[in-house]
Write an enzyme that holds these catalytic residues in place. Structure first.
Site, short mmCIF file in Angstrom:
data_model
loop_
_atom_site.label_atom_id
_atom_site.label_comp_id
_atom_site.label_asym_id
_atom_site.label_seq_id
_atom_site.Cartn_x
_atom_site.Cartn_y
_atom_site.Cartn_z
N HIS B 135 53.08 44.31 45.44
CA HIS B 135 52.45 45.52 44.89
C HIS B 135 53.39 46.69 45.21
CE1 HIS B 135 49.49 48.81 44.72
NE2 HIS B 135 48.71 48.00 44.03
N ASP B 212 50.77 41.50 53.80
CA ASP B 212 49.90 42.40 53.04
C ASP B 212 48.69 41.58 52.60
OD1 ASP B 212 48.58 43.78 51.08
OD2 ASP B 212 50.34 44.17 49.83
N GLN B 215 44.69 41.44 49.08
CA GLN B 215 43.95 40.49 48.24
C GLN B 215 43.67 39.19 49.00
OE1 GLN B 215 42.89 41.32 45.28
NE2 GLN B 215 44.10 43.17 44.96
N CYS B 376 50.36 47.73 39.12
CA CYS B 376 51.24 48.24 40.18
C CYS B 376 52.24 47.18 40.64
CB CYS B 376 50.45 48.76 41.38
SG CYS B 376 49.41 50.15 40.97
#
Lengths: 150, 418
Positions: B135, B212, B215, B376
């Site tokens: 992202h 990250d 999600q 994004c």
């Protein structure tokens, strides 16, 4: 569905499937790139301008039905017009789709551009309808770089 | 997580979707006259009633500032805020609640690490590794750092299914590599990356790594100690909590050595005009009055999720994903982008000659909310040579009949534009 049909009028669908002036002009006198980060619409616009007259105009690229139809209709409108005339049409169209006109506005005065009347109900899609026009203005002003609608 | 029941048979009955849907008031809404079908969960998830009510209760009866007053309300607010930290510790099995830093969200968490840890260790000529499926929020902070330090970003490539090429990742690691930052689950493709393997490879080369989890956290159980990741970051609003609150998990030995990200109240021990002594973690990284109601709401959301059981949620969502993949694949004009073997319930797709934005507008008329655009992840869109995709992302309150509805909606789109 009624609003949806108003947004995606047959003329718009036709132009998006079979765009007019959809090619590159070799030896263009003016050229600009238009980009709408929201949708990913991305067009290249080519012009042949002589003594203030738009002799030829064309575009290439990818985008949603609204933006592609708008580019197609725009090229067929401004071909053969002077820069001053094209600028005047753009200003009128821009004021209309961004809701800056009052009730007395005669929509028929927009000519072919009246098919974009449905866009006024979809604020996020106004950028799609005006991208080609912004790109045209940029090309005519000979600005270097990419136009974005953001 | 003793509340979870892990046998496959019980899983099928453990999610009572009709009863779960009643927990989410917004799911009763109508959009343009049709019942809302919310398939944009990767953008943000809806909030259960308990979360909304808990935040109301906080503002109605408990509002005060934290870590300050000696009065009763301040103590209640502080306890509620710190209780949320404990819940996050439980959710991700951190060794210590001090390793949980509250931020505004994933983006701020990554910026914190890039600014604090990144600036401390990255020097001219060094390298930072990310992947092509990141992202923008896991690209741009590292790009800014690399520019400032005259360091270099190296990119892990993927195959055509949208799976990271682990061999290529290993080749990128060298003595100049100072940091690795990789996404757990791709927001555009749904790919579940083999993060345990990636973490182990990084550590074999002595390189710390951030995962990250924006999600990841809502689709799968996360155990930061078992993973042994150095940092894990996520947002509250994708985990059925409020917006404006997020989490940075960091190993305490790293957090302790890192300089503060922002200066202000709460992050100090003592201040004179000559010298300021910083507070211990987590306060060192929480300057200013935090989003207390947000943290409290997130704590309640986590309690709600743990009660249902994250493994039960994952099982149910996998079933939905399989069903949706079958149904959508049967539409011949439709192409799914992202076909990794390990996938979460996110389906990106394109329709021949129809722009995703037009798909989104027509589906909206059916009451169906999906995301359209580049999500994004512009470098990833270039990789697949598409300007944008349409994306349906499923949560455990979605149903098979909603998937049938989007399938019918897509057929309408094709009829309008072809």
């Amino acid at each position: 569905m009624s609003d949806l049909r108003e947004l995606y009028q047959e003329v718009i669908l036709d132009h998006s499937k079979h765009p007019k002036n959809y090619h590159k002009i070799e030896n263009a006198s003016h050229q600009a790139e238009g980009f709408n980060p929201l949708c990913g619409d991305h067009f290249n616009l080519y012009l042949k301008v002589k003594e203030g007259l738009i002799e030829d105009v064309s575009f290439e690229g990818a985008g949603c039905a609204i933006s592609k139809a708008s580019a197609s209709i725009m090229t067929s409108i401004v071909k053969g017009k002077t820069i001053a005339e094209a600028t005047k049409i753009f200003k009128k169209f821009h004021e209309y789709v961004t809701g800056k006109v009052d009730q007395s506005f005669d929509i028929d005065s927009l000519g072919k551009l009246a098919v974009f009347s449905g866009v006024t109900e979809f604020p996020v899609r106004v950028k799609c309808a005006t991208l080609a026009w912004h790109t045209l203005m940029n090309a005519l002003e000979n600005k270097i770089g990419i136009v974005t609608t953001e | 997580m003793s509340v979870e029941v892990n046998t496959k048979e019980s899983v099928k009955t453990s999610i009572d979707v009709e009863s779960i849907r009643r927990d989410f008031p917004i799911l009763e809404s109508k959009i343009k006259g049709n019942p809302l079908i919310y398939l944009d969960n990767a953008a943000t998830t809806q909030k259960p009633k308990v979360v909304i009510e808990r935040m109301n209760e906080y503002y109605f009866a408990q509002n005060s500032n934290v870590h300050r007053g000696v009065h009763t309300l301040s103590e209640i607010a502080t306890n509620a805020y710190e209780d949320a930290r404990e819940k996050i510790k439980t959710l991700i099995n951190a060794a210590d609640s001090k390793e949980i830093i509250f931020t505004r969200g994933t983006t701020e968490s990554i910026n914190l690490v890039a600014n604090s840890y990144g600036r401390m260790v990255v020097k001219e000529g060094d390298e930072i590794i990310i992947s092509i499926m990141e992202h923008h929020s896991n690209i741009v902070p590292w790009q800014i750092l690399a520019e400032e330090k005259k360091a270099k970003l190296r990119i892990i490539p993927i195959n055509d299914n949208g799976e990271l090429l682990i061999d290529e990742f290993e080749k990128l690691l060298n003595e100049k590599t100072k940091f690795v930052s990789v996404v757990h689950i791709s927001n555009s493709l749904g790919t579940i990356n083999p993060i345990k393997k990636i973490i182990d490879i990084s550590h074999n080369h002595g390189v710390p790594i951030l995962i990250d989890g924006a999600q990841g956290i809502m689709h799968t159980a996360v155990d930061v100690q078992e993973l042994d990741c150095d940092f894990y970051v996520f947002s509250g609003h994708k985990l059925y909590g409020p917006t404006g609150i997020g989490v940075l998990y960091g190993k305490s030995n790293l957090l302790n050595t890192m300089p503060p990200y922002q200066g202000g109240g709460d992050m100090i021990r003592s201040v004179t005009f000559e010298k300021t002594t910083y507070n211990d973690i987590p306060n060192k990284f929480e300057a200013g009055t935090p989003n207390i109601a947000g943290a409290v709401g997130l704590g309640t959301a986590i309690g709600y999720i743990l009660k249902i059981g994250i493994n039960n949620i994952a099982e149910y969502e996998n079933e939905l994903l399989k069903y949706a993949t079958d149904v959508l694949s049967s539409i011949k004009e439709l192409k799914i982008i992202g076909t990794a073997k390990e996938k979460a319930s996110i389906i990106s797709f394109v329709l021949e000659n129809i722009h995703p934005h037009d798909i989104g507008t027509v589906l909206d008329y059916e009451g169906i909310a999906i995301r359209t655009g580049h999500h994004c992840t512009q470098p990833l869109m270039h990789r697949f040579n598409v300007p944008a995709t349409a994306r349906a992302s499923l949560a455990f309150y979605n149903t098979k009949s909603e998937i049938d509805a989007i399938s019918e909606g897509i057929k309408k789109v094709i009829k309008v534009f072809n």
